[in-house]
Scaffold this active site. Structure first.
Site, short mmCIF file in Angstrom:
data_model
loop_
_atom_site.label_atom_id
_atom_site.label_comp_id
_atom_site.label_asym_id
_atom_site.label_seq_id
_atom_site.Cartn_x
_atom_site.Cartn_y
_atom_site.Cartn_z
CG ASP A 126 -1.90 -1.14 1.28
OD1 ASP A 126 -3.29 -0.95 0.89
OD2 ASP A 126 -1.80 -2.22 1.38
CB THR A 223 -6.00 -4.11 1.67
OG1 THR A 223 -5.80 -2.78 1.08
CG2 THR A 223 -4.34 -4.79 2.37
CB SER A 363 -10.40 -5.04 -5.34
OG SER A 363 -10.29 -5.76 -6.50
CG ASP A 392 -12.70 2.09 -1.96
OD1 ASP A 392 -11.62 1.70 -2.26
OD2 ASP A 392 -13.08 2.30 -0.73
N1 A3P Z 1 -17.75 -1.23 6.31
C1 A3P Z 1 -17.33 -1.01 4.76
N2 A3P Z 1 -18.50 -1.09 4.01
C2 A3P Z 1 -18.07 -0.85 2.57
N3 A3P Z 1 -16.96 -0.68 2.22
C3 A3P Z 1 -15.86 -0.81 3.01
C4 A3P Z 1 -15.99 -1.05 4.50
N4 A3P Z 1 -14.74 -1.06 4.88
C5 A3P Z 1 -13.87 -0.80 3.91
N5 A3P Z 1 -14.45 -0.61 2.71
C6 A3P Z 1 -14.09 -0.37 1.34
O1 A3P Z 1 -14.14 -1.60 0.56
C7 A3P Z 1 -13.03 -1.76 0.02
C8 A3P Z 1 -12.90 -3.21 -0.73
O2 A3P Z 1 -13.64 -3.43 -1.51
P1 A3P Z 1 -14.47 -4.83 -1.53
O3 A3P Z 1 -15.31 -5.19 -0.17
O4 A3P Z 1 -15.36 -4.77 -2.52
O5 A3P Z 1 -13.37 -5.69 -1.86
C9 A3P Z 1 -12.09 -1.32 0.94
O6 A3P Z 1 -11.05 -0.94 0.08
P2 A3P Z 1 -9.58 -0.92 0.74
O7 A3P Z 1 -9.27 -2.59 0.74
O8 A3P Z 1 -8.67 -0.30 -0.33
O9 A3P Z 1 -9.38 -0.41 1.85
C10 A3P Z 1 -12.59 -0.11 1.61
O10 A3P Z 1 -12.32 1.09 1.10
MG MG Z 2 -9.97 0.84 -1.27
#
Ligand code: A3P
Ligand code: MG
Length: 744
Positions: A126, A223, A363, A392
């Protein structure tokens, strides 16, 4: 018992496919949203696919090595062409960096995944990607000319115990920059020092906003997928005056075959070994990109850095899927339940006819899958309170749009990348009380706006589905969006009106919000749902509230019915049954079917004089439960009881005689109601007489005046014998809205 109709069923006839509302983006926030994508040009079920026309695109066509697609070379004179090229090259380099770190994560032991303050994972990838991309952008455009909004900051790296972590980041960045020339960038004259790296990360401290130009970077999106060896993305976008003008998505694990998207990457890796890919370069990993307004979106293979990346690196155009049948469409959603409610999206998917299993992918790879045509819909419903981040979504949104799709929030609005500050938007007023109840469970902390919004969306979807099932109306997404917006505007207006005129609310017929009954009274809202597959069975659901709006009881029951109006009537009847059981007298029944209300009122108004048709003996109701005594079961104040503890209702009197009701109805409604529940084993009794009343609706001297049948018009009786019990009651009156009179 006045019967009100909340006439939303007729006001919002609807059909549709999209939803929620952009909450305004703050510097980093995109609002709580769920997103549906579909091909705007080839809207589901409506128009024919639009084929790509070479004559329009002024590009060089080359045969694609795979899948018969075309490879094209984009002209370089277009606006932002330099920015686009730099962004794609930077993301390519970041993909290589991430691949190496991920391999290490998988093969080596712990200690490489760290937790941020919000407990989300973060790795050296990251920070390293953020530093590298920031450095490359600064080198390419001059640090004074760029502003970057990005996910990471340096706080964790500056902690006393983080020296090793910081060193790992600095090394990773330098190892990556050594290979910069293969990606078209200069290697720094000297390796970057700790301060250089920290400065590059910290440079990404822009707050964005409605004016000017800034980059948005999610160095490693998803991540969790990254640390699990699965899908993740590197997302870089350029925003100008609140509009995303460029989007680049690096997806290092994007599989060559669509089916492999469904599998976790670990499984994919095993499969790849068993069946070798057709072309080495496309084995895994793509970079997707698009420039706003170009009408084209592209993907190119991941560059592995062995030789120089030649722009545009065998890019080929992508388009959203041409599937126009919801039953064949696939919808994507986050893997993590915490990030989006799976049960809610499952319900929505079902409502709109999506039949395939959801494709759960980490993601923004989901955006890539939609743009690539590997899936048709992406829904995300974050839990209440979570604010979507612009990093995002920004890159994914422009790629989808240029690939022919649509991205909106749950209200059908475009996502708003322009807000510099959080500015919550008022969601619309609720359109269906019953929906509100059903949906509220999906939001753990009961965010009212969310609940209202979801209820409205669900209402629209439900109406759309009914139109499709009963009227054979095809679903037109565009029309659905428009209708939804209109409906929402209407609800907003009604809500505003109600708020402003709160004092007069009791006298107003505001149909869009639940209205409390007068003090001391209760209100039952009832509705019916008819499964498309089983037209003879429907569900009647009732929610009973007191005058303060508190839910005091609810009921859902399966009923046999032949038509939707029959279902609605059954729901009204079930509501009356429930009220009688509870012995409530001061009650209102509300349905969303004007027709059912009309028929019921008609039946009430035209029932024959009960005096000649009942054997009732005048006797005050007894409402005493008798279910413990097996030898003296007695129902009182209602219809006949039986072994199962259910009884007849509606009292003696004229019949409903309403088409669609089918058999099973009692002898009729006479306006007075009693319930009898008796039987040898399980019976019980509870009953009462509920005097019907109505509010005159015709304009005139009695307009809005409430008429209630006099008590003397009603009788009730009960009878007991060995092993059985029965009861009955009835009566009624004539309501005259010309003279404002109710009489026996
Ligand atoms: N409680 C939550 N509800 C919705 N989205 C969230 C969350 N917590 C984190 N995220 C977002 O969801 C992303 C991951 O997407 P997904 O769930 O579709 O894989 C995370 O990106 P990062 O991993 O860059 O922090 C974060 O930005
Ligand atoms: Mg993200």
């Amino acid at each position: 018992m006045p019967l009100f109709s909340a006439s939303l069923a007729t006001r919002l006839p609807l059909a549709f496919w999209v939803q929620s509302r952009s909450n305004n983006f703050t510097r980093n926030y995109a609002g709580n949203s769920f997103f549906l994508f579909f091909d705007s040009k080839r809207s589901l079920g409506l128009t024919k696919p639009i084929n790509f026309s070479l004559s329009k695109c002024n590009q060089t066509r080359v045969c694609s090595p795979m899948e018969g697609q075309m490879v094209v070379t984009a002209p370089e004179t277009e606006e932002y062409s330099k920015e686009l090229e730099v962004a794609v090259r930077a993301v390519q380099m970041a993909c290589l960096l991430c691949q190496r770190v991920q391999e290490n994560l998988i093969t080596k032991t712990n200690g490489q995944v760290h937790s941020k303050d919000d407990n989300s994972p973060v790795t050296i990838a990251d920070w390293s990607v953020q530093a590298t991309v920031s450095w490359v952008l600064a080198e390419s455009f001059g640090s004074e000319n760029i502003a970057i909004v990005a996910e990471e900051d340096v706080q964790a790296l500056l902690k006393a115990n983080a020296a090793g972590l910081l060193e790992a980041v600095v090394n990773t960045v330098n190892n990556c920059l050594v290979e910069a020339p293969q990606f078209g960038f200069k290697t720094p004259l000297m390796s970057l020092g700790t301060l250089d790296v920290l400065e590059a990360i910290s440079r990404c401290n822009s707050t964005g906003g409605p004016v000017g130009r800034f980059w948005v970077l999610d160095p490693v999106d998803g991540t969790l997928g990254f640390v699990r060896g699965d899908q993740y993305a590197i997302a870089l976008a350029l925003i100008k005056d609140g509009e995303v003008v460029l989007g680049v998505l690096g997806c290092p694990n994007y599989p060559m075959r669509k089916e492999w998207l469904s599998y976790h990457n670990r499984y994919h890796r095993i499969i790849s070994k068993l069946s070798p890919p057709m072309s080495e370069s496309w084995e895994r990993g793509c970079v997707f990109y698009a420039r706003r307004g170009s009408g084209k979106a592209w993907m190119q293979p991941i560059h592995h850095g062995e030789e120089n990346l030649l722009w545009p690196n065998n890019a080929r155009q992508i388009q959203v899927s041409s599937i126009d049948d919801p039953a064949l469409a696939t919808f994507c959603e986050p893997v993590e339940k915490a990030n989006s409610s799976h049960s809610f999206t499952a319900g929505l998917a079902h409502s709109v006819g999506l039949r395939n299993q959801p494709l759960r992918v980490y993601s923004m790879v989901k955006y890539a899958a939609i743009g690539r045509g590997h899936a048709e819909v992406f829904m995300k419903f974050a839990r209440a309170g979570y604010k979507e981040k612009i990093w995002d979504h920004a890159a994914g949104v422009v790629i989808i749009q240029e690939a022919g799709g649509v991205v909106t929030d749950a209200g059908g609005h475009p996502l708003d990348f322009s807000k510099g500050e959080a500015a919550g938007r008022v969601f619309s007023s609720l359109c269906s009380t019953a929906s509100q109840i059903k949906m509220s469970g999906y939001f753990e902390n009961g965010d009212r706006d969310q609940v209202l919004l979801v209820a409205q969306i669900a209402w629209n979807i439900w109406k759309s589905r009914n139109n499709f099932v009963f009227n054979k109306t095809k679903v037109n997404p565009q029309h659905t969006i428009t209708s939804f917006l209109h409906a929402e505007m209407e609800c907003l207006k009604a809500f505003e009106l109600a708020r402003v005129q709160m004092d007069n609310l009791a006298n107003q017929e505001d149909l869009s919000t639940w209205r409390a009954p007068n003090k001391g009274r209760f209100k039952a809202n009832c509705d019916a749902a008819i499964p498309a597959s089983e037209l003879i069975r429907s569900i009647a659901a009732i929610v009973l509230r007191n005058w303060k709006g508190k839910i005091v009881d609810d009921l859902a029951k399966s009923v046999h019915v032949g038509t939707s109006i029959g279902g609605e009537l059954h729901a009204i009847r079930a509501a009356c049954e429930m009220l009688i059981c509870l012995g409530l007298e001061e009650v209102e029944v509300e349905s969303d079917s004007q027709q059912a209300i009309h028929l019921t009122s008609l039946s009430l108004a035209t029932r024959p004089d009960p005096s000649g048709s009942t054997q009732a003996q005048p006797k005050p109701s007894k409402h005493k439960a008798q279910n413990q005594n097996q030898n003296s079961h007695q129902g009182s104040g209602g219809g006949g009881g039986n072994d199962n503890g259910v009884g007849g209702f509606w009292g003696p009197g004229g019949g409903f005689n309403i088409p669609g009701m089918g058999s099973g109805w009692g002898p009729g409604v006479g306006g007075g109601y009693g319930a009898g529940y008796g039987g040898p084993y399980k019976g019980y009794s509870k009953g009462g007489v509920v005097r019907p009343s109505m509010v005159c609706k015709d304009k005139g001297p009695c307009y809005k005046k409430k008429l209630t049948c006099p008590a003397k018009c009603f009788t009730s009786y009960s009878h007991s014998g060995k092993n059985y019990g029965s009861g009955g009651g009835g009566g009624g009156c004539t309501m005259d809205c010309q003279k404002c009179l109710a009489y026996c």
